[in-house]
Write a protein that holds these residues in place. Sequence first.
Motif, short mmCIF file in Angstrom:
data_model
loop_
_atom_site.label_atom_id
_atom_site.label_comp_id
_atom_site.label_asym_id
_atom_site.label_seq_id
_atom_site.Cartn_x
_atom_site.Cartn_y
_atom_site.Cartn_z
N ALA A 109 0.83 -1.20 0.00
CA ALA A 109 0.00 0.00 0.00
C ALA A 109 0.87 1.26 0.00
O ALA A 109 0.57 2.23 -0.71
N ALA A 110 1.95 1.24 0.78
CA ALA A 110 2.83 2.41 0.84
C ALA A 110 3.51 2.66 -0.51
O ALA A 110 3.63 3.81 -0.95
N ALA A 111 3.97 1.59 -1.15
CA ALA A 111 4.63 1.75 -2.45
C ALA A 111 3.66 2.28 -3.49
O ALA A 111 3.99 3.20 -4.26
N ARG A 112 2.47 1.70 -3.53
CA ARG A 112 1.49 2.14 -4.54
C ARG A 112 1.04 3.57 -4.28
O ARG A 112 0.89 4.36 -5.22
N SER A 113 0.81 3.92 -3.03
CA SER A 113 0.34 5.28 -2.74
C SER A 113 1.41 6.31 -3.06
O SER A 113 1.09 7.48 -3.35
N ALA A 114 2.67 5.89 -3.05
CA ALA A 114 3.76 6.81 -3.42
C ALA A 114 3.92 6.93 -4.93
O ALA A 114 4.67 7.78 -5.41
N GLY A 115 3.25 6.04 -5.67
CA GLY A 115 3.30 6.13 -7.13
C GLY A 115 4.00 4.98 -7.83
O GLY A 115 4.09 4.97 -9.06
N ALA A 116 4.49 4.01 -7.07
CA ALA A 116 5.15 2.85 -7.71
C ALA A 116 4.11 1.98 -8.40
O ALA A 116 3.00 1.79 -7.90
N GLU A 117 4.47 1.42 -9.55
CA GLU A 117 3.65 0.43 -10.22
C GLU A 117 4.10 -0.96 -9.79
O GLU A 117 5.30 -1.22 -9.68
N ILE A 118 3.14 -1.84 -9.55
CA ILE A 118 3.45 -3.21 -9.15
C ILE A 118 2.72 -4.15 -10.09
O ILE A 118 1.49 -4.11 -10.18
N ALA A 119 3.49 -4.98 -10.79
CA ALA A 119 2.90 -5.93 -11.74
C ALA A 119 3.20 -7.34 -11.26
O ALA A 119 4.35 -7.79 -11.32
N THR A 120 2.19 -8.04 -10.76
CA THR A 120 2.37 -9.43 -10.37
C THR A 120 2.15 -10.33 -11.58
O THR A 120 1.61 -9.92 -12.60
N GLY A 121 2.58 -11.60 -11.44
CA GLY A 121 2.48 -12.51 -12.56
C GLY A 121 3.40 -12.15 -13.71
O GLY A 121 3.20 -12.58 -14.85
N HIS A 122 4.44 -11.37 -13.42
CA HIS A 122 5.43 -10.95 -14.41
C HIS A 122 6.80 -11.49 -14.00
O HIS A 122 7.41 -10.99 -13.05
#
Length: 517
Positions: free
Chosen positions: A242-255
């Motif tokens: 949640a902290a990474a995403r709220s800071a603007g990081a993109e997270i792609a699972t299954g990659h």
Amino acid sequence: MPARERYDAVIVGGGHNGLVAAAYLARAGRTVLVLERLDSTGGAAVSTRPFAGVDARLSRYSYLVSLLPRKIVRELGLNFTLRKRTVSSYTPAHREGRPTGLFVGGGPDRTRESFERLTGGTAEYTAWEAFYGMTGRVAERVFPTLTEPLPTRDELRRRIDDDAAWRMLFEEPVGAAIEAHFSDDLVRGVVLTDALIGTFAEAHDPSLRQNRCFLYHVIGNGTGDWDVPVGGMGAFTEALTAAARSAGAEIATGHEVTRVETDGRQHADVTYRTPEAEGVVAARHVLVGASPRELAALLGEEPPAPVEGSQLKVNMLLKRLPRLRDPAVDPHHAFAGTFHIAEGYDQLAAAYADAAAGRLPGAPPSEIYCHSLTDPSILGPELAAQGCHTLTLFGLHTPAHLFTRNHDAVRDALLTSTLAQLDAHLAEPLTDCLATDADGKPCIEVKTPLDLERDLALPGGNIFHRDLAFPHAQNGTGRWGVETRHANVLLCGAGAVRGGGVSGIPGHNAAMAVLGR
């Protein structure tokens, strides 16, 4: 799919260290992409419901937290809580034909009384206080350095400012210090266990790998305390995600990242695949949370020397806690801390000798703790009302090579003998206390080093990715201990210097290296 073709940083692996790095970099305004092979983030720091139809959320692989700096929690604004255990440990034993044990916790008076009851005197308790007073002073001085640029060996020694402690922890096998301080075999064994978690070594191993393991187990946050993550380990990585995403990081699972090509300076191409397609993204920096072995494979370079893990991980759900043969200790107290099994000093030496000779240990050593006694929130309301509890068992001296032939048969035999060692100190068989799942099967799950290699790509099932390193600069370690021979490719996982354990420290340090702080 990634939203852009180029990023300031691509992070390979969405384990807790990769997420820490992503959060710091994104908060600093960098464009960040996290590529995770599995369908969810967290790596080894996850919670799951492993038993069919049972509402119990267990920390599946890693389970306690000591090395996570409070500054990371504070700086990233993590919505995450750790809870202290009221008991440090209980170690059952038989003395003079009667059941007894060593209870550490519940205040100094109770601990002292337990030492006196076990040993018949005060000498071992006095030695215990002196020894852990020494490690406590070392912890206070070493732990703050873990999120700073690497000190040199001489700088760290000056910071510790205790020649005797330096010699005991950094220069001589820790077995020498244990034997000099303590006389009782059981007490010696309890101290030694912190040197052997996930580490296949003996007390006097000249490589000092046991010393390095011991050091990381006693310095956490300057106290060495091992705390319980409220909500389970998955609550921590959920807060990080949640902290990474709220800071603007993109997270792609299954990659799944399959290749990294770099000019060694300012440009790298990262190739990934999904079940549907393959793609490439460019980055200025690549941070790798996977092991050094995996990094070498991605770069097409020679792999490092092979390593192997040495642990058995068993998750259980019980209908009730088992009664103990030692009438002086309530099981609700005994299982609230670390419950040591077959971990006398001589027993640990014998188990190591067996495994080194390619045999299963005759008396497998292990330790257990009950998460739900400190944090019942991981149980559904119905289970909690019924008095159910979780147990986590971590077996020692079970190196990966023992499982390479007849894996399942070896695993089952080891589990049977490990539980037999526990049953020797119980007033009822543990299997009588196991809950059953929706299919009527006992609620018990076993993970060997080879299972960890398959599930999490840990080399040889090694939970530290490779042998731990002392937390000071060595040849080629770089300013932060995360550098590789490619200036724009960094390690941000457990294989970095000052890696290992659930800490976030390598992720923090890799981010600081990118940011030039």
